[in-house]
Write an enzyme that holds these catalytic residues in place. Structure first.
Site, PDB file in Angstrom:
ATOM      1  CB  ALA A 124      -0.941   0.007   1.208  1.00  0.00           C
ATOM      2  N   GLY A 127       0.573   5.103  -0.352  1.00  0.00           N
ATOM      3  CA  GLY A 127      -0.846   5.307  -0.043  1.00  0.00           C
ATOM      4  C   GLY A 127      -1.653   6.055  -1.082  1.00  0.00           C
ATOM      5  CB  SER A 128      -1.105   7.176  -4.579  1.00  0.00           C
ATOM      6  OG  SER A 128      -0.615   5.975  -5.083  1.00  0.00           O
ATOM      7  CE  LYS A 129      -1.912   2.270  -7.957  1.00  0.00           C
ATOM      8  NZ  LYS A 129      -0.539   2.702  -7.571  1.00  0.00           N
ATOM      9  CG  ASP A 195      -0.031  -0.689  -7.079  1.00  0.00           C
ATOM     10  OD1 ASP A 195      -0.012  -0.880  -8.311  1.00  0.00           O
ATOM     11  OD2 ASP A 195       0.448   0.335  -6.548  1.00  0.00           O
ATOM     12  CB  CYS A 248       4.374   1.306 -12.461  1.00  0.00           C
ATOM     13  SG  CYS A 248       5.626   1.009 -11.222  1.00  0.00           S
TER      14      CYS A 248
END
Ligand SMILES: C[S@@+](CC[C@H](N)C(=O)[O-])C[C@H]1O[C@@H](n2cnc3c(N)ncnc32)[C@H](O)[C@@H]1O
Length: 330
Positions: A124, A127-129, A195, A248
């Site tokens: 996580a 913490g953007s998502k 992610d 990414c």
């Protein structure tokens, strides 16, 4: 950084990108854009301010646009800014927005967590998502946000606090170990975001040092780690629950090959996702391997298609309880 070619693709990386982007013009567009600075995207934090209000307020000092009709929270700052100006602005300190690259916002749009759901964000930090999910969930339901690195958990916690997130518990664990513990206690989530840590080939614009750091061993190492995290995550997902896998990076070893591995071993369906960016289908031909055609439903985001960073997104539904599936297939 401007348009300069100080940073060069390593020969093997270039060869692999040419294999992915077979059209010469397409490859040239890719090469050109990875040597330019990324656009300045921000995401309105609707837990603290409405999109209209933030838009008006920011346009008093910068030129800000909302490029996506159905996603007013995604804003692009078009003015030239001083270094650090986005992060130092009072609206940022107040948690009115999060500085986040547009392609990175797509994982949460794909997962679409709802208020009241029980959600795991396995990797996580920073913490953007997590903050995006909390806003989508209107601070209702529960998010468990996990990361393995303590220094990054501290940044995650600061971001949760700045953004007024109230429905999240931040924990520090190896993601696979955490999922195994949840599974042992029969503790299952409605939705999971994986992610995953990756080789970062999609981040060349914001992080040109990736040109130097890239090597094939790293790609293979991450591919193994991604499979390990994914297998464990499935064990703590409800039947009918959904998991989004994102990276990414462009390398098929970390994307389609991971998806293919999961499709062949577990009772999951891969689902088509509709996103506001241009997506290309997942690749089914790579390294002479026999990859499941369903990977075509995955989404490859290339920088030259969207003036963004590069990204990969795949969404799955768990169709059957893993214990009974194993029983039948042993
Ligand atoms: C791509 S970044 C996550 C970015 C984050 N989701 C966001 O949007 O802000 C991957 C993260 O995985 C974490 N990580 C690496 N190995 C891990 C593991 N075994 N278990 C949990 N987290 C791990 C890294 O510390 C890193 O923060």
């Amino acid at each position: 950084m401007g348009n300069n070619y100080k940073w060069k693709m390593k020969p093997l990386f270039e060869e692999r990108m040419r294999e992915l982007l077979r059209d010469e013009g397409d490859f040239n567009e890719f090469e050109k854009i990875i040597h330019t600075s990324p656009l300045r995207f921000i995401r309105c934090n609707t837990l603290k301010i409405s999109c209209d209000e933030l838009f008006k307020r920011l346009n008093n000092k910068w030129k800000v646009v909302q490029p996506f009709r159905n996603h007013g929270e995604i804003m692009l700052v078009e003015s030239e800014l001083l270094p650090g100006e986005l992060g130092n602005a009072i609206e940022h300190l107040l948690g009115y927005y999060y500085v986040q690259e547009v392609s990175s916002m797509m994982s949460v749009l794909a997962l679409n967590p709802k208020p009241g759901e029980f959600v795991l964000d396995l990797c996580a930090s920073p913490g953007s998502k997590t903050t995006q999910m909390a806003a989508t969930m209107k601070n209702e339901g529960t998010i468990i946000a996990n990361d393995i690195k303590l220094d990054r958990i501290k940044i995650l916690s600061a971001n949760l606090e700045r953004c007024g997130v109230m429905n999240c518990i931040a924990v520090r664990n190896d993601g696979a170990g955490l999922c195994e513990r949840f599974a042992k206690q029969n503790f299952k989530f409605d939705k999971i975001l994986l992610d995953a840590p990756c080789s970062g080939e999609g981040t060349l614009r914001s992080s040109p040092k990736t040109f130097l750091m890239w090597n094939y061993k790293i790609v293979k190492k991450f591919s193994r780690e991604q499979r390990r995290l994914f297998i464990s995550a499935l064990k703590c997902l409800k039947v009918g629950g959904e998991i989004v896998y994102s990276t990414c990076t462009h390398s098929p070893e970390e994307n389609e090959e991971v998806v293919d591995f999961i499709l062949k071993k577990f009772p999951v369906d891969v689902e088509k996702v509709i996103l506001p960016l241009k997506c290309r289908s997942g690749v089914v031909n790579w390294g002479g391997k026999n990859i499941d055609n369903n990977v075509e439903k995955c989404c490859r985001i290339y920088p030259q298609d969207n003036d963004s960073e590069g990204f990969f997104i795949a969404k799955f539904k768990l169709l059957e309880d893993l214990e009974s599936f194993r029983g039948k297939n042993d």
